[in-house]
Every structure is written in structure tokens, then in C-alpha cells.
Write an enzyme that holds these catalytic residues in place. Structure first.
Site, PDB file in Angstrom:
ATOM      1  CG  HIS A   1       0.515   6.035  -0.791  1.00 29.71           C
ATOM      2  ND1 HIS A   1      -0.670   6.646  -1.416  1.00 29.71           N
ATOM      3  CD2 HIS A   1       0.059   5.389   0.485  1.00 29.71           C
ATOM      4  CE1 HIS A   1      -1.629   6.519  -0.567  1.00 29.71           C
ATOM      5  NE2 HIS A   1      -1.445   5.867   0.535  1.00 29.71           N
TER       6      HIS A   1
ATOM      7  CG  HIS B   1      -1.690   1.142   1.317  1.00 21.20           C
ATOM      8  ND1 HIS B   1      -3.180   1.131   0.866  1.00 21.20           N
ATOM      9  CD2 HIS B   1      -1.824   2.494   1.665  1.00 21.20           C
ATOM     10  CE1 HIS B   1      -3.736   2.316   1.098  1.00 21.20           C
ATOM     11  NE2 HIS B   1      -2.958   3.261   1.709  1.00 21.20           N
ATOM     12  CD  GLU B   2       1.526   3.514   3.565  1.00 19.64           C
ATOM     13  OE1 GLU B   2       2.131   4.881   3.168  1.00 19.64           O
ATOM     14  OE2 GLU B   2       0.547   3.399   4.277  1.00 19.64           O
TER      15      GLU B   2
END
Length: 376
Positions: free
Chosen positions: A29, A25-26
């Protein structure tokens, strides 16, 4: 009935499931931010004091926090891990050029959106790998048998009928029928069937059945008391592999939305919501069944994480996306004061929700029942 895995095994399984999901997920980003030229000050898996880490040549501090229940990327210009804007007017020009909050709204929108999208991509990749190895699960929506006296029999559904929709939810397979019915115990629903080339609408009162899984946990489910055709596993072509996995991921997301909407509309109890403790227990149970079951669970957790982060709640990614969309419409950012109050409200909401689902988890474990017996 299978015995519950030991606590240490549950903890390890949960961390092994959660860690890669948060990392992916990170990274979503981070990679989109890097592609757009935005600098990252910290990349953290876990919260709290750093237990291990290093700094790369771009100045990003990669670290692991002592509380491995989440993670974040802190970009240049962020005041905190929630990406609230900090003071940027005094930054030197070379740093301002890499500041997240000085970028156009659509840059920020894409960077924030990339996290949840990465989780959906991970789920699609897992399902694609399973479909390539084992084949895609397929079932017909045709009823092969109807149990006498059951809800379907009472409603007039017959063998050979095709169930086209349940409660306005299209059912192209028996698996779709199963999911739509399971979520609606004791509900009156509209069911559209196809018989002899004609579509018919029938009213059905879905039955209720108390089921118990392999670990002894009990829960109510809806039942039509029908039988479908045998499930087949058909390997999709190389061209259709990713589209099939994407469609399957989208279908699971629809089921998830359906379940949440039932809770919000009062048709299901909020007691059906589970939290981190329940997730940890499920992770341990599935890991004890074998690696394939555990990897499939990771795909489901990944969809869950991506979907939850898209909810329009400040502090979550979805809340940020709402602010950037509002900025695009208003042609100016939402005031810092409004954002600060929204973040405080969102944090309070999440904390209240966490307390509620934790109470639900403890109740499902039988803690309060045992305490009642001890007190009594």
C-alpha cells in the site's frame, strides 16, 4: 508421533510468520501511494498503544503496536485505520494535494490493490527461491497402480490411465489429483480419464480416510486409492523460474478457493475453518520441523492473507475495491452514509467469523471435550 511445541515457541513462531507478512502487505500500500504522491500519516505494525516508533522526514510515523495481530497504513485524509474518509474541506492546499480520498478512483484502487498483490509477490519470490535451489516438484497424472476394491477400482480406472480432471478441475499432475480428491471425501464426482488416446468420463464415489499428522491431529480426507509416479524435482530454467513460481502460486490459490466454495455450498462443514489460534499452532509445528518447512508455511500464509483481503467484505481491501469500482461505473463516489453502514456490517461479520473460527480452534484442541469430562 511428534510432541506439540511449547506454548512460548508457538507464540514466537506465529509472530515471526505474521509480522513479515503484515509488513510486506502494508508496504505494498505504502510504496504505491508514495509513487502516486499520496501522503501517509502512520505506518503501524500491530494495533493498540505504541511501544516503539519514529517519524521520518516525510512526516510518516512508523510504529509498533502492543497487539501484533495485524497492521495498517493511515493516509492523509483517512478518518481511521480502515481508510474511511475524514473531513478534507478544511485542509490546507498542500495537504489536500496529498490526501488519499481526493485522488481519482483508479489511484485509490491501485493503492488498495497493492497490499494483497504484495503478498502474492512474496509467495512467488519464496517459491522461486525454492525452485532455484531444490527444483520444481513435478509428477505425472498417469495412474501407476490401482488398489483392489478401492473407489478407483470400483469405478473402472486402470493402471496407465491419465486423470485429466476431477470434479471439473483440471489435473495436469498427480499433485493436482491429490488436492482435488483430498478436499472431497465421500463425494460423487465426475472424473475424466485418457485411455488409449480416448477421453472417457467415469463416475467415482470418493472414499473417506481418517488421517493423523505427525502431531496427532486427526482429519478426514478423500481418497481414490491409486498410486502415481514418483515425484521429481526439476530445476526450471532462469527464464521459466518466475513463471513457474507464479503458476504454482496460482494453483494453490485455486485450491484455496475450491475449499472455501465447498464450505459455502455446504459440502464441507464450517468446523473445517481455522482461525488465528490454529494458525499459531501450525506455525509452531512447522517451525519445530525446521527453517525450510517454516518458510514454505510463510508462503502459504502470504497467499492466504492476500486472498482473504481481496474478498468483497467492507473493512477488508476487497470491500474498498468494490466501492471504487462502483464509483467508476456511477461516476460519483458511494455516499458516506452507505459506506459507514457497510463498514459496520463488514466489521460485525468479521467479528462473528472470528468468534466462530476461535470456537472451532478450541474444539480442535480438545478443550470442550476435556471440559465435558470434568463436568461429567
Amino acid at each position: 508421533m511428534l510432541a506439540q511445541p511449547p506454548l512460548w515457541f508457538i507464540i514466537i513462531a506465529f509472530l515471526c510468520a505474521l509480522g513479515p507478512l503484515v509488513l510486506f502487505h502494508e508496504l505494498g500500500h505504502y510504496w504505491v501511494a508514495r509513487w502516486l504522491g499520496v501522503g501517509a500519516e502512520q505506518f503501524s505494525i500491530g494495533f493498540g498503544r505504541e511501544v516503539a516508533g519514529w517519524t521520518d522526514k516525510r512526516g510518516t510515523r512508523w510504529k509498533i503496536g502492543w497487539l501484533p495481530l495485524g497492521g495498517y497504513v493511515r493516509f492523509v485524509g483517512d478518518m481511521n485505520a480502515a481508510s474511511q474518509p475524514g473531513e478534507t474541506s478544511k485542509l490546507p492546499p498542500e495537504i489536500r494535494a496529498k490526501s488519499f480520498h481526493l485522488r481519482p478512483w483508479w489511484h485509490r484502487f491501485l493503492i488498495v490493490l497493492a497490499g494483497p498483490v504484495a503478498n502474492f509477490i512474496l509467495a512467488i519470490a519464496i517459491f522461486a527461491a525454492f525452485f532455484a535451489v531444490f527444483g520444481e516438484p513435478r509428477t505425472s497424472n498417469m495412474v501407476s497402480a490401482v488398489i483392489a476394491g478401492g473407489p478407483a477400482d470400483i469405478a473402472g480406472i486402470e493402471p496407465g490411465d491419465r486423470i485429466l480432471s476431477v470434479a471439473n478441475r483440471a489435473t495436469e499432475s498427480f499433485e493436482d489429483v491429490y488436492q482435488a480428491v483430498t478436499l472431497r471425501p465421500d463425494e460423487n464426482v465426475d472424473v475424466v480419464i485418457s485411455r488409449d488416446g480416448e477421453q472417457r468420463l467415469v463416475k467415482v464415489r470418493i472414499g473417506v480416510k481418517l488421517e493423523q499428522d505427525r502431531f496427532g491431529q486427526k482429519f478426514k480426507v478423500g481418497r481414490l486409492e491409486i498410486l502415481g509416479s514418483e515425484r521429481q524435482y526439476v530445476p526450471p530454467s532462469a527464464v521459466n523460474l518466475i513463471p513457474s513460481a507464479t503458476a504454482y502460486t496460482f494453483k494453490i490459490t485455486q485450491w484455496m478457493i475450491d475449499g472455501i466454495w465447498q464450505i459455502l455450498s455446504g459440502r464441507r462443514s464450517v468446523k473445517d475453518l481455522g482461525g488465528p489460534l490454529k494458525m499459531a499452532q501450525i506455525a509452531g509445528q512447522q517451525a519445530s520441523l525446521g527453517p525450510f518447512e517454516f518458510i514454505q508455511l510463510i508462503a502459504l500464509f502470504s497467499i492466504n492473507l492476500g486472498f482473504i483481503n481481496l474478498l468483497p467484505v467492507p473493512v477488508l481491501d476487497g470491500g474498498h475495491l468494490v466501492f471504487y469500482a462502483a464509483e467508476a461505473v456511477r461516476r460519483r463516489p458511494v455516499s458516506e452514509r452507505a459506506q459507514e453502514w457497510a463498514f459496520r456490517g463488514g466489521l460485525a461479520l468479521l467479528l462473528a467469523l472470528l468468534i466462530m473460527v476461535t470456537v472451532n480452534d478450541l474444539a480442535s484442541f480438545g478443550l470442550f471435550e476435556r471440559l465435558g469430562r470434568l463436568i461429567g
